[in-house]
Scaffold this active site. Structure first.
Site, short mmCIF file in Angstrom:
data_model
loop_
_atom_site.label_atom_id
_atom_site.label_comp_id
_atom_site.label_asym_id
_atom_site.label_seq_id
_atom_site.Cartn_x
_atom_site.Cartn_y
_atom_site.Cartn_z
N ILE A 102 0.87 -1.18 0.00
CA ILE A 102 0.00 0.00 0.00
C ILE A 102 0.91 1.22 0.00
O ILE A 102 2.06 1.16 0.42
CB ILE A 102 -0.98 0.03 1.19
CG1 ILE A 102 -0.25 -0.11 2.52
CG2 ILE A 102 -2.03 -1.06 1.05
CD1 ILE A 102 -1.19 -0.03 3.73
N ASP A 103 0.41 2.34 -0.50
CA ASP A 103 1.21 3.54 -0.64
C ASP A 103 1.72 4.05 0.70
O ASP A 103 1.13 3.78 1.75
CB ASP A 103 0.38 4.65 -1.30
CG ASP A 103 -0.12 4.29 -2.67
OD1 ASP A 103 0.49 3.42 -3.31
OD2 ASP A 103 -1.13 4.88 -3.10
#
Length: 303
Positions: free
Chosen positions: A137-138
């Site tokens: 995930i970012d």
């Protein structure tokens, strides 16, 4: 040294070599230019300069240097562990933490913390830089992430992701009011030809991307939504929501450069994850509470 062979399609007719290579490979434009200058790129068997214009049907060969593996060191960084056994663990990643080392972020990452916590017991399928990392995930997205401790667990989890049998649900605050309470965005995503650091909805060198959206609550000028991923492309939710005109609040890359309210970053949280344990066969399902930054934004909007 390894070689990458590329067939030039009609869409690149007349394009400069150094502009086409970043879109056709994972190279930055500066790296592509450097390779051209060093004689590492050939067109139809002949060394090519960075300014060479391409023609449809050209055969481009890129000689890529072998990657240099960096030593990633364990760091004693607190982790929010939601679940752990001998095969895997589920972590609630805070916003602002990078998942694995990359240029500019070689320490303080989730991998550094995992190496310390797991004492080296992480799957090695993704190499030294990304041990145990099955999906990402970012940096500025908070929420749940699965980490594999063994290669067996890693392969089993990767197969579920490939088969789209993972449950991955996010919550987000977006600009505007959506026309429907529930709908699906089915639009392919590829790297932006204008900026290789960004993704976009495109038909060129793209992969299928599907996001299911449901509205949870509306506020003046904003909506609180849930997104369920059917696929897992880079920046998928952010790109899809920006594509339909409802970017994530606080997303300075795909949304307004000046946030409407102070959210200390983008309001996107990986809330729920569900999967079949790759070793025991048990069905597992986890939900992470909304973090403080997200609830604070909801409170501002409700006022």
């Amino acid at each position: 040294m390894r070689e990458l062979a590329l067939a030039i399609g009609p869409e690149w007719e007349g394009a400069r070599l150094d502009k086409a290579l970043p879109a056709l490979t994972q190279l930055s434009r500066s790296a592509a230019q450097a390779l051209c200058e060093e004689g590492g790129v050939a067109v139809n068997g002949r060394p090519a300069g960075k300014k060479q214009l391409l023609r449809a049907g050209d055969q481009v060969t890129v000689s890529l240097p072998d990657p240099v593996e960096l030593e990633v060191l364990p760091e004693e960084i607190p982790l929010r562990i939601v679940y752990e056994d001998n095969s895997l663990l589920v972590v609630d990643k805070p916003k602002g933490m990078v998942v694995h080392p990359a240029p500019g972020n070689y320490s303080g990452t989730l991998v550094n913390a995992l190496l310390y916590h797991c004492r080296g017991s992480l799957s090695g399928i993704n190499g030294v830089i990304r041990p145990g990392i099955v999906h990402r995930i970012d940096k500025d997205t908070s929420g749940l992430l699965i980490v594999a401790k063994s290669d067996e667990a890693h392969r089993g989890l990767a197969e579920q992701i490939k088969a789209h049998s993972f449950t991955r649900e996010y919550e987000a605050i977006v600009h505007g009011h959506l026309r429907e309470d529930a709908f699906t965005i089915d639009a392919p995503i590829g790297r932006s030809p204008a900026d290789r650091k960004k993704m976009c909805v495109t038909q060129r060198n793209a992969k299928p991307a599907v996001t299911h959206v449901a509205v949870l609550e509306e506020f003046p000028g904003f909506s609180h939504i849930r997104c369920r991923l059917e696929t897992g492309r880079t920046h998928q939710i952010r790109v899809h929501l920006a594509y339909i005109g409802h970017p994530v609040l606080g997303d300075l890359v795909y949304g307004p450069k000046k946030p409407a309210i102070d959210t200390r970053g983008q309001c996107l949280h990986a809330r729920t994850i569900g999967f079949i344990h790759p070793v025991t066969g048990e069905e597992l399902f986890f939900t992470a509470p909304l973090p403080e930054y997200f609830t604070a934004a909801l409170t501002q909007l409700s006022r």
